[in-house]
Motif scaffolding. Structure first.
Motif, PDB file in Angstrom:
ATOM      1  N   ARG A   5      23.436  53.478 -30.376  1.00 46.22           N
ATOM      2  CA  ARG A   5      22.362  52.767 -29.697  1.00 46.22           C
ATOM      3  C   ARG A   5      21.033  53.028 -30.382  1.00 46.22           C
ATOM      4  O   ARG A   5      20.810  54.083 -30.957  1.00 46.22           O
ATOM      5  CB  ARG A   5      22.219  53.226 -28.244  1.00 46.22           C
ATOM      6  N   ASN A   6      20.153  52.072 -30.262  1.00 48.32           N
ATOM      7  CA  ASN A   6      18.766  52.288 -30.623  1.00 48.32           C
ATOM      8  C   ASN A   6      18.110  53.007 -29.458  1.00 48.32           C
ATOM      9  O   ASN A   6      17.913  52.439 -28.395  1.00 48.32           O
ATOM     10  CB  ASN A   6      18.084  50.935 -30.872  1.00 48.32           C
ATOM     11  N   LYS A   7      17.770  54.270 -29.633  1.00 47.78           N
ATOM     12  CA  LYS A   7      17.265  55.076 -28.528  1.00 47.78           C
ATOM     13  C   LYS A   7      15.914  54.583 -28.019  1.00 47.78           C
ATOM     14  O   LYS A   7      15.470  54.970 -26.953  1.00 47.78           O
ATOM     15  CB  LYS A   7      17.144  56.542 -28.965  1.00 47.78           C
ATOM     16  N   HIS A   8      15.248  53.714 -28.786  1.00 49.88           N
ATOM     17  CA  HIS A   8      13.940  53.224 -28.358  1.00 49.88           C
ATOM     18  C   HIS A   8      14.046  51.922 -27.567  1.00 49.88           C
ATOM     19  O   HIS A   8      13.064  51.455 -27.015  1.00 49.88           O
ATOM     20  CB  HIS A   8      13.042  53.007 -29.579  1.00 49.88           C
ATOM     21  N   ASN A   9      15.230  51.336 -27.518  1.00 48.67           N
ATOM     22  CA  ASN A   9      15.369  50.035 -26.868  1.00 48.67           C
ATOM     23  C   ASN A   9      14.903  50.045 -25.426  1.00 48.67           C
ATOM     24  O   ASN A   9      14.288  49.102 -24.955  1.00 48.67           O
ATOM     25  CB  ASN A   9      16.830  49.575 -26.907  1.00 48.67           C
ATOM     26  N   LEU A  10      15.234  51.120 -24.703  1.00 43.88           N
ATOM     27  CA  LEU A  10      14.966  51.123 -23.275  1.00 43.88           C
ATOM     28  C   LEU A  10      13.480  51.023 -22.984  1.00 43.88           C
ATOM     29  O   LEU A  10      13.078  50.527 -21.946  1.00 43.88           O
ATOM     30  CB  LEU A  10      15.543  52.393 -22.642  1.00 43.88           C
ATOM     31  N   GLU A  55       9.114  54.941 -14.907  1.00 39.24           N
ATOM     32  CA  GLU A  55      10.154  55.396 -13.979  1.00 39.24           C
ATOM     33  C   GLU A  55      11.505  54.772 -14.317  1.00 39.24           C
ATOM     34  O   GLU A  55      12.552  55.419 -14.190  1.00 39.24           O
ATOM     35  CB  GLU A  55       9.761  55.056 -12.538  1.00 39.24           C
ATOM     36  N   SER A  56      11.485  53.526 -14.761  1.00 38.78           N
ATOM     37  CA  SER A  56      12.734  52.853 -15.123  1.00 38.78           C
ATOM     38  C   SER A  56      13.358  53.487 -16.356  1.00 38.78           C
ATOM     39  O   SER A  56      14.586  53.652 -16.435  1.00 38.78           O
ATOM     40  CB  SER A  56      12.478  51.362 -15.369  1.00 38.78           C
ATOM     41  N   ILE A  57      12.527  53.850 -17.339  1.00 40.87           N
ATOM     42  CA  ILE A  57      13.036  54.512 -18.540  1.00 40.87           C
ATOM     43  C   ILE A  57      13.720  55.823 -18.168  1.00 40.87           C
ATOM     44  O   ILE A  57      14.829  56.120 -18.621  1.00 40.87           O
ATOM     45  CB  ILE A  57      11.897  54.767 -19.544  1.00 40.87           C
ATOM     46  N   ILE A  58      13.078  56.615 -17.318  1.00 42.60           N
ATOM     47  CA  ILE A  58      13.648  57.902 -16.913  1.00 42.60           C
ATOM     48  C   ILE A  58      14.956  57.694 -16.150  1.00 42.60           C
ATOM     49  O   ILE A  58      15.978  58.332 -16.436  1.00 42.60           O
ATOM     50  CB  ILE A  58      12.641  58.688 -16.048  1.00 42.60           C
ATOM     51  N   MET A  83      20.550  49.242 -23.576  1.00 38.24           N
ATOM     52  CA  MET A  83      19.594  48.777 -22.571  1.00 38.24           C
ATOM     53  C   MET A  83      18.259  48.437 -23.206  1.00 38.24           C
ATOM     54  O   MET A  83      17.856  49.038 -24.198  1.00 38.24           O
ATOM     55  CB  MET A  83      19.366  49.847 -21.497  1.00 38.24           C
ATOM     56  N   VAL A  84      17.575  47.473 -22.606  1.00 36.74           N
ATOM     57  CA  VAL A  84      16.225  47.122 -23.022  1.00 36.74           C
ATOM     58  C   VAL A  84      15.476  46.580 -21.811  1.00 36.74           C
ATOM     59  O   VAL A  84      16.060  45.912 -20.955  1.00 36.74           O
ATOM     60  CB  VAL A  84      16.242  46.080 -24.167  1.00 36.74           C
ATOM     61  N   ILE A  85      14.208  46.905 -21.699  1.00 35.81           N
ATOM     62  CA  ILE A  85      13.371  46.337 -20.648  1.00 35.81           C
ATOM     63  C   ILE A  85      12.734  45.068 -21.187  1.00 35.81           C
ATOM     64  O   ILE A  85      12.176  45.052 -22.284  1.00 35.81           O
ATOM     65  CB  ILE A  85      12.285  47.329 -20.200  1.00 35.81           C
ATOM     66  N   GLY A  86      12.829  43.993 -20.439  1.00 36.64           N
ATOM     67  CA  GLY A  86      12.264  42.722 -20.882  1.00 36.64           C
ATOM     68  C   GLY A  86      11.815  41.887 -19.707  1.00 36.64           C
ATOM     69  O   GLY A  86      11.910  42.301 -18.550  1.00 36.64           O
ATOM     70  N   GLU A  87      11.319  40.697 -20.007  1.00 37.69           N
ATOM     71  CA  GLU A  87      10.824  39.790 -18.982  1.00 37.69           C
ATOM     72  C   GLU A  87      11.638  38.507 -18.981  1.00 37.69           C
ATOM     73  O   GLU A  87      12.074  38.031 -20.029  1.00 37.69           O
ATOM     74  CB  GLU A  87       9.353  39.450 -19.237  1.00 37.69           C
ATOM     75  N   LYS A  88      11.823  37.948 -17.803  1.00 33.42           N
ATOM     76  CA  LYS A  88      12.413  36.623 -17.686  1.00 33.42           C
ATOM     77  C   LYS A  88      11.297  35.583 -17.752  1.00 33.42           C
ATOM     78  O   LYS A  88      10.119  35.916 -17.883  1.00 33.42           O
ATOM     79  CB  LYS A  88      13.199  36.523 -16.382  1.00 33.42           C
ATOM     80  N   GLY A  89      11.680  34.327 -17.658  1.00 30.60           N
ATOM     81  CA  GLY A  89      10.707  33.261 -17.816  1.00 30.60           C
ATOM     82  C   GLY A  89       9.565  33.305 -16.827  1.00 30.60           C
ATOM     83  O   GLY A  89       8.450  32.862 -17.120  1.00 30.60           O
ATOM     84  N   PHE A  96      17.640  45.036 -18.862  1.00 29.58           N
ATOM     85  CA  PHE A  96      18.795  44.279 -19.325  1.00 29.58           C
ATOM     86  C   PHE A  96      19.794  45.262 -19.923  1.00 29.58           C
ATOM     87  O   PHE A  96      19.533  45.890 -20.950  1.00 29.58           O
ATOM     88  CB  PHE A  96      18.376  43.239 -20.362  1.00 29.58           C
ATOM     89  N   MET A  97      20.928  45.402 -19.259  1.00 33.37           N
ATOM     90  CA  MET A  97      21.973  46.313 -19.706  1.00 33.37           C
ATOM     91  C   MET A  97      23.033  45.490 -20.442  1.00 33.37           C
ATOM     92  O   MET A  97      23.704  44.650 -19.847  1.00 33.37           O
ATOM     93  CB  MET A  97      22.586  47.046 -18.510  1.00 33.37           C
ATOM     94  N   VAL A  98      23.166  45.727 -21.738  1.00 36.35           N
ATOM     95  CA  VAL A  98      24.114  44.992 -22.571  1.00 36.35           C
ATOM     96  C   VAL A  98      25.395  45.811 -22.678  1.00 36.35           C
ATOM     97  O   VAL A  98      25.371  46.959 -23.134  1.00 36.35           O
ATOM     98  CB  VAL A  98      23.534  44.730 -23.974  1.00 36.35           C
ATOM     99  N   VAL A  99      26.508  45.235 -22.238  1.00 35.86           N
ATOM    100  CA  VAL A  99      27.771  45.976 -22.203  1.00 35.86           C
ATOM    101  C   VAL A  99      28.885  45.138 -22.819  1.00 35.86           C
ATOM    102  O   VAL A  99      28.794  43.911 -22.913  1.00 35.86           O
ATOM    103  CB  VAL A  99      28.153  46.369 -20.754  1.00 35.86           C
ATOM    104  N   ASP A 100      29.949  45.823 -23.231  1.00 30.02           N
ATOM    105  CA  ASP A 100      31.124  45.131 -23.757  1.00 30.02           C
ATOM    106  C   ASP A 100      31.786  44.289 -22.675  1.00 30.02           C
ATOM    107  O   ASP A 100      31.893  44.713 -21.521  1.00 30.02           O
ATOM    108  CB  ASP A 100      32.159  46.142 -24.265  1.00 30.02           C
ATOM    109  N   LYS A 101      32.246  43.128 -23.069  1.00 29.62           N
ATOM    110  CA  LYS A 101      33.084  42.325 -22.185  1.00 29.62           C
ATOM    111  C   LYS A 101      34.512  42.855 -22.261  1.00 29.62           C
ATOM    112  O   LYS A 101      35.052  43.062 -23.344  1.00 29.62           O
ATOM    113  CB  LYS A 101      33.048  40.858 -22.612  1.00 29.62           C
ATOM    114  N   ILE A 102      35.103  43.108 -21.101  1.00 34.33           N
ATOM    115  CA  ILE A 102      36.482  43.585 -21.036  1.00 34.33           C
ATOM    116  C   ILE A 102      37.382  42.417 -20.657  1.00 34.33           C
ATOM    117  O   ILE A 102      37.165  41.754 -19.638  1.00 34.33           O
ATOM    118  CB  ILE A 102      36.643  44.727 -20.010  1.00 34.33           C
TER     119      ILE A 102
END
Length: 261
Positions: A5-10, A55-58, A83-89, A96-102
């Motif tokens: 992971r990119n540890k800075h993404n969150l 607080e979300s990062i922690i 994971m990454v914090i972002g904005e919607k429209g 945004f938690m990006v996970v493998d599709k099972i």
């Protein structure tokens, strides 16, 4: 391992991903979306903590560590997590938690368990129990959302020739019980979780056939019961006194008869 992971993404606020229109599905408090250009991943839209980036990062960094321990120490299969914090429209922030599709069959729909798969299931479920019990004894957060709808038998979509196995698929933010959690009695939550696990195990044995006796899991449950009767007798008495569920009488009788409660 949960993957590189990119540890800075969150902590990096940026625009959200390009997601398929009409691809949303829903869990209790989470929206699941598919990528436009990556069929092997899905995105969980998790809520911010008090609308605070810090607080979300922690919170979500600690959440990822809890899942990493379950995976690395107890061998519990689960999706890789990023994971990454972002904005919607509309400008609202999400994690945004990006996970493998099972790909495979949900445990709810799995109607048979061949002998060769029994060991896989026992190993997986035993890992869940060991993880939960060890965390509880250390008064750490324990995972309590290991219900059948959150477990799949299959493989990661990105591993087309991957070996079929059992996976915990719900890696969201509200599956752990914490000792100082608001409105939560930590011990009582653990007791309820263990007793519900016993009921689930009984249902699994009925569904998968009378020849499927999940002995290793039952032995672990008996170990937990003995520990509770010896070390948590006052808390257990308080739990049964306050419980309104008829099922709890079954466990009270079992602890009394088999473990001298």
């Amino acid at each position: 391992m949960l993957g590189e992971r990119n540890k800075h993404n969150l902590g990096s606020l940026r625009e959200p991903f390009k997601l398929k229109e009409g691809s949303a599905s829903f869990e209790t408090r989470t929206t699941l979306r598919e990528f436009e250009d990556n069929p092997d991943k899905i995105v969980r839209e998790e809520p911010m903590i008090n609308d605070s980036i810090d607080e979300s990062i922690i919170y979500y960094s600690n959440l990822r560590k809890l899942f990493e321990e379950m995976c690395n120490k107890y061998g519990i299969n689960m999706p890789d997590i990023d994971m990454v914090i972002g904005e919607k429209g509309n400008g609202q922030k999400y994690v945004f938690m990006v996970v493998d599709k099972i790909e495979g069959e949900n445990l709810v729909n799995l109607q048979s368990l061949p002998e060769k798969e029994k060991e896989k299931f026992e190993t997986f479920y035993l890992g869940l129990l060991r993880s939960t019990f060890d965390a509880y004894k250390s008064r750490k957060p324990f995972f309590s959302d290991s219900v059948d709808r959150n477990i799949m038998y299959g493989h990661k979509s990105k591993e087309k020739d991957g070996q079929e196995d059992f996976f915990l698929i719900d890696v969201g933010g509200d599956g752990f019980i914490r000792e100082k959690g608001e409105y939560i009695v930590y011990d009582h939550e653990f007791f309820a979780h263990v007793f519900c696990t016993e009921l689930d195990l009984h249902d699994f044995e009925i569904k998968f056939g009378e020849n499927v006796v999940l002995g290793k899991i039952r032995s672990k449950l008996d170990e937990i019961y003995r520990y509770l009767v010896i070390n948590k007798r006052p808390e257990l008495k308080d739990f049964f006194f306050k419980s309104q569920s008829g099922n709890m009488q079954i466990f009270l009788n079992k602890l009394t008869k088999s473990f001298n409660f």
